[in-house]
Design a protein around this motif. Structure first.
Motif, mmCIF file in Angstrom:
data_model
loop_
_atom_site.group_PDB
_atom_site.id
_atom_site.type_symbol
_atom_site.label_atom_id
_atom_site.label_comp_id
_atom_site.label_asym_id
_atom_site.label_seq_id
_atom_site.Cartn_x
_atom_site.Cartn_y
_atom_site.Cartn_z
ATOM 1 N N LEU A 123 0.813 -1.219 0.000
ATOM 2 C CA LEU A 123 0.000 0.000 0.000
ATOM 3 C C LEU A 123 0.848 1.271 0.000
ATOM 4 O O LEU A 123 0.303 2.370 0.105
ATOM 5 C CB LEU A 123 -0.908 0.014 1.236
ATOM 6 N N ASN A 128 2.657 3.267 -5.404
ATOM 7 C CA ASN A 128 1.519 3.895 -6.074
ATOM 8 C C ASN A 128 1.972 4.960 -7.071
ATOM 9 O O ASN A 128 1.472 5.031 -8.205
ATOM 10 C CB ASN A 128 0.576 4.494 -5.035
ATOM 11 N N PRO A 140 -4.570 -0.814 -5.310
ATOM 12 C CA PRO A 140 -4.144 -2.035 -4.614
ATOM 13 C C PRO A 140 -5.346 -2.943 -4.361
ATOM 14 O O PRO A 140 -6.418 -2.472 -3.971
ATOM 15 C CB PRO A 140 -3.563 -1.518 -3.293
ATOM 16 N N ASN A 142 -5.294 -5.503 -2.227
ATOM 17 C CA ASN A 142 -5.097 -6.149 -0.923
ATOM 18 C C ASN A 142 -4.607 -7.586 -1.078
ATOM 19 O O ASN A 142 -4.835 -8.434 -0.212
ATOM 20 C CB ASN A 142 -6.383 -6.124 -0.093
#
Length: 233
Positions: A123, A128, A140, A142
């Motif tokens: 994350l 990013n 994302p 997860n």
């Protein structure tokens, strides 16, 4: 119908399907491509095999969302990734060793999920920003998995990933022992790109459209990787 039109007919069909139906169509095309690459064809006609593989390979990208920036072969980055600090790699290496006992067999390798350090790093703003710059906004999913190929004969057949790994950040943490197993990508048909990632190096690629495989391990070979999944918006 000319074979050059079939992939677009499949794309038109996919546009009329809902998400689960598109995933099933993608799975069928992936299995077809993987079977042809592995030599499991129902015909000995080499030209027919080549045409079928070409259609399957060209169709897969047409079923997916296109990145905002062009990535012709589906490969975004190979090598040491600028978004990983040394501390990140050390933490992932340590956690992956601890989580080996949690790993479950999935087909022909072992997978450990829900490790807190991996999920947190997946994350990070650094990743990013890198992905946004290279392909446009990416979310994302997860999904942060440790992958283990640490006994003879482990690997994974040619395939494409599900939507949750449409953009895959795959990082080598350890490759020791015999070092015979390699990662192969098939972005343009039967001719593979063969990769031997060194510890600390990453492959960032569009894994839901590029057929890829891990060839079987041999002897005392030991491979540990971490894989982060992202969806292109």
């Amino acid at each position: 119908m000319p074979t050059g039109e079939l992939e677009y007919k499949l794309a038109e069909l996919a546009a009329k399907l809902d998400k689960p139906e598109r995933e099933n169509l993608k799975l069928l095309l992936s299995m077809a491509a993987g079977g042809l690459i592995s030599g499991h064809a129902s015909t000995d006609d080499r030209e027919a095999q080549k045409q079928a593989l070409d259609i399957a390979q060209k169709s897969l990208p047409l079923l997916q969302r296109n990145p905002k920036h062009a990535v012709p072969d589906g490969i975004v980055h190979i090598g040491r990734a600028p978004f990983f600090a040394d501390d990140d790699l050390e933490a992932l290496d340590k956690e992956s060793r601890l989580y080996r006992s949690h790993a479950k067999r999935f087909h022909n390798h072992y997978v450990a999920s829900d490790a807190p350090v991996a999920k947190e790093i997946a994350l990070s703003s650094a990743i990013n920003e890198f992905l946004t710059d290279k392909v446009g906004p990416a979310l994302p999913t997860n999904k942060a998995n440790y992958l283990y190929y640490d006994s003879p004969g482990l690997g994974i057949d040619p395939h494409v990933d599900k939507d949750v790994f449409s953009l895959n950040v795959l990082t080598m943490l350890e490759h020791s022992g015999a070092r015979k197993s390699v990662l192969k990508l098939y972005p343009n048909g039967t001719t593979p790109i063969t990769l031997e990632l060194q510890p600390g190096e990453s492959l960032v690629f569009l894994a839901d459209r590029v057929t890829h495989e891990r060839t079987p391990t041999t002897g005392d070979e030991n491979i540990r990787l971490v894989s982060f999944g992202y969806a292109i918006l």
